[in-house]
Design an enzyme around this catalytic site. Sequence first.
Site, PDB file in Angstrom:
ATOM      1  N   GLU A 415      33.133  69.683  51.295  1.00 41.26           N
ATOM      2  CA  GLU A 415      34.509  70.179  51.142  1.00 41.26           C
ATOM      3  C   GLU A 415      35.432  69.610  52.215  1.00 41.26           C
ATOM      4  O   GLU A 415      36.133  70.340  52.919  1.00 41.26           O
ATOM      5  CB  GLU A 415      34.523  71.707  51.168  1.00 41.26           C
ATOM      6  CG  GLU A 415      33.773  72.295  50.003  1.00 41.26           C
ATOM      7  CD  GLU A 415      33.950  73.793  49.866  1.00 41.26           C
ATOM      8  OE1 GLU A 415      34.402  74.437  50.812  1.00 41.26           O
ATOM      9  OE2 GLU A 415      33.645  74.317  48.777  1.00 41.26           O
ATOM     10  N   GLU A 533      27.888  72.965  44.668  1.00 45.14           N
ATOM     11  CA  GLU A 533      28.020  74.300  45.259  1.00 45.14           C
ATOM     12  C   GLU A 533      28.501  75.216  44.144  1.00 45.14           C
ATOM     13  O   GLU A 533      29.544  74.964  43.525  1.00 45.14           O
ATOM     14  CB  GLU A 533      28.973  74.282  46.453  1.00 45.14           C
ATOM     15  CG  GLU A 533      28.623  75.385  47.429  1.00 45.14           C
ATOM     16  CD  GLU A 533      29.382  75.307  48.741  1.00 45.14           C
ATOM     17  OE1 GLU A 533      29.288  74.282  49.428  1.00 45.14           O
ATOM     18  OE2 GLU A 533      30.050  76.302  49.052  1.00 45.14           O
TER      19      GLU A 533
HETATM   20  C1  GAL Z   1      32.437  77.013  50.368  1.00 47.10           C
HETATM   21  C2  GAL Z   1      31.909  76.281  51.609  1.00 47.10           C
HETATM   22  C3  GAL Z   1      30.740  77.022  52.218  1.00 47.10           C
HETATM   23  C4  GAL Z   1      31.052  78.486  52.306  1.00 47.10           C
HETATM   24  C5  GAL Z   1      31.390  79.040  50.947  1.00 47.10           C
HETATM   25  C6  GAL Z   1      31.753  80.511  50.932  1.00 47.10           C
HETATM   26  O1  GAL Z   1      33.725  76.659  50.077  1.00 47.10           O
HETATM   27  O2  GAL Z   1      31.491  74.981  51.296  1.00 47.10           O
HETATM   28  O3  GAL Z   1      30.426  76.475  53.472  1.00 47.10           O
HETATM   29  O4  GAL Z   1      32.123  78.614  53.177  1.00 47.10           O
HETATM   30  O5  GAL Z   1      32.514  78.377  50.480  1.00 47.10           O
HETATM   31  O6  GAL Z   1      30.841  81.303  51.535  1.00 47.10           O
END
Ligand code: GAL
Length: 837
Positions: A415, A533
């Site tokens: 990200e 993710e």
């Molecule tokens: C994503 C990020 C993670 C974590 C997650 C929410 O956007 O890549 O590291 O922050 O959100 O827990």
Amino acid sequence: MSQSASSPRTSNFNHGWRFNLGDVDAASQSSFDDGAWRSLSLPHDWSVEHPFDEKLEGCTGYLPGGIGWYRKTFATPESVPGGRTLVVFDGVYNRSEIWINGKSLGFRPYGYVPIVLDLTDHLADAGGENVLAVRVDHSHYGDSRWYTGSGIYRDVELIQVGPTHIPVWGTFVTTPKVTDDEAQVQIETQINHTGSEAGGGSLSTSILDPQGNEVAKASESVSLAGGSQQAVTQQLAVAQPKRWGIETPHMYRAVTTLEKGGEVVDRYETPFGIRTIQFDKHKGFFLNEEHTLIKGVCLHHDGGLVGAAVPLGVWRRRLLTLREGGCNAIRTAHNPPSAEFLDLCDEMGFLVQDEFYDEWDNPKDKRQNCNEKERDDIVAGHDEFFQEWAERDLKDTMLRDRNHPCVFQWSIGNEIEWTYPNYSKATGFFDMDWTGNYFWSQPPIGPEEIKKRILETETGENGEHVCATTAQKLAAWTRELDSTRPITANCILPSASHASGYADALDVVGYSYRRVMYDYGQEISDKCIMGTENVPHWHEWKAVLDREFISGLFLWTGIDYMGESNKKWPTKSTRSGLLSTAGFAKPSYHLYKTLWSDDPHAQLFTIPLEDSVYEVGGDGELVEKEPGSWERRLWFWHPLNPHWEYEPGQKIVVEAMTNMPSAELLLNGEKLGARKLEDQDDRICRWLVEYQPGELSIQATDGQATAEHTLAAPGAVADISLSVDREQLVADGRDVAHVVAQLVDAEGRPVRSDEREIVFELGEGLRLLGVDNGAHDNTQSYTSDRLVTHHGRALLVVQAAAEASQVSITATTAGAASASVSLELTGSSDTGVLQPA
Ligand code: GAL
């Protein structure tokens, strides 16, 4: 590390260290007296030894950092004349500086990379005394969006080689062609000749199969000019190779020997696997030519109560549970893992996406988890070091990791786009007049307009976007060292990344929570795309199953992790995991088990109606308070309970996860109705039940196989049920025993709604690592022998610190009988037992 672990040139350097928390100016000097410092064995994380403190930073789990010193006094080992003595630190968090006998060998800011240092020129003569001193500066204790730990939290090894030797990470094994009949194995070996005179010798490589039989051998003669380095490439063939795969993770070894004048002067082992990987833009991912869905989870590097210094046994238990749930892949969010974690994944057959960074040129806001809004010394992260150190950090990681068959993707970042100007704006999701939601909406503007907006600011000398330039640079270094694995990144704004040139640097474009854009990406890009993710709900997996071109996903997260919880005290860990910090399975684990595993499975959970996301509709059926919201569920679930313990007459929502097509709910034998899985939008069967004590059971079936689960209302707490996952414990610093205490009633039924303090008493020879109850808001100290349960349960983790037969662990709580388990503590082939911490 792993590549040479069994070779005699490598010795464990974890034991016999002294530690001091606090800066001490003179501690780098040999003459400094560290006699009053604490003795300990590495790996060590000092942050987790402290109590959680609301005044500290939630981003790093409300635990302190500070400056710490480590010193080790050791005698110079006997060595071959002209040889070299090196030390390898697998990870020091962070900003470390290392001295040998008062001479600084340098500074290393990134806390997740291995550090190799040559001590030779500063050592005393053989038998003489030396001091290795390490200063760790984690005074910027809020420097990360998650818990980092502090100290020398991974293994340290000492390496001794002769003047002609294979350097650390000096081999690269690839398998350019693999068929069922034969695998071509290519081994590139670096040879260093540090002697001033020319020398000749021979280099042989034997390949040993998983049983240790030699199945191929090649030898070359090499001539070496004084002070030279040489790379030798050997091609070998292995007949009928046994593939490394998820179910059958067969490992081979390449044993390389260097001989001079008939004498072996170096021997180096490289574990490797024979497997093929392929990503196809239209058909997804293939492992060993078989279409394979990537059933992945993201994992941060902490191990719960052990902090960042995670004994291998803690990972083994966690990975075994994930494997039972059908998981086959891990993304090491958002940094390289330890060497031994990759060894374990090789051994257990997990695919690994090895990720380098969470930040590049620009910082993220650690406290608020987005673009940097406030910066002070406490939260100053790695960005200031990134440009200077990126090439070295990335390449050292790859040299260490590239022989692991488990590693199947390199991720250059997580990200990252947020942090560059214009990216968010360019997507159209964040304009003043756009009310769309970037999780669930299609890009409101076209690719050309997105590109125009990005290039309006922040272009480099050639008009290119700075984020894309950095991505290209990282990708080029990655390809320089390995062209056999695809490069990916977790893109949070893929519409902008496709348009800006960022995605051009990648082979597989990872989407972060953007399942609604998979079709968009497939259409506008010629790249493979996948989820890197994702949230742990059915809608994410459904999006994969519905599209052949999506090879899988990585759920955020496999296990709850410490940190990322600023200003939410007492929440000190993030509860997005399938497993809790204590490794206990949560509802999302059971849902994904029903999706990822073929084993018949059913699991019941309950929640009072008023705490749930449901209400009773006009026809008396349960309906969502926000209709259709199941499709927009994010990380967290409504707080389901694993019990049947309520007030008579209370309205309870019962939820069941199952992979069987039909399920019947029974309360005290009375049928409460059947549900068909295909009728459930979110793949969860659901009933509204008026509570009465007794047994609540589910019987699920596909007509042949069945799956059942029962929750029983217990009586009062009368006993503790104590279980341990080992009978024997090896005193090697890696092995651990997990002891689980569950409050039970007089009939042995678990009591999950009456929390009590449990006190553990350990027999002599055991070392306490700590206790946890798995609750994300549990702020009781981890390094204690007691804690209040959550759902009536507590975890204790111990190690062996000595040899002993049948040592017992006893758990007691007020008003109940105590319980004991016993363990046999055995010696280790390592350099001795741990010193008590
Ligand atoms: C994503 C990020 C993670 C974590 C997650 C929410 O956007 O890549 O590291 O922050 O959100 O827990």
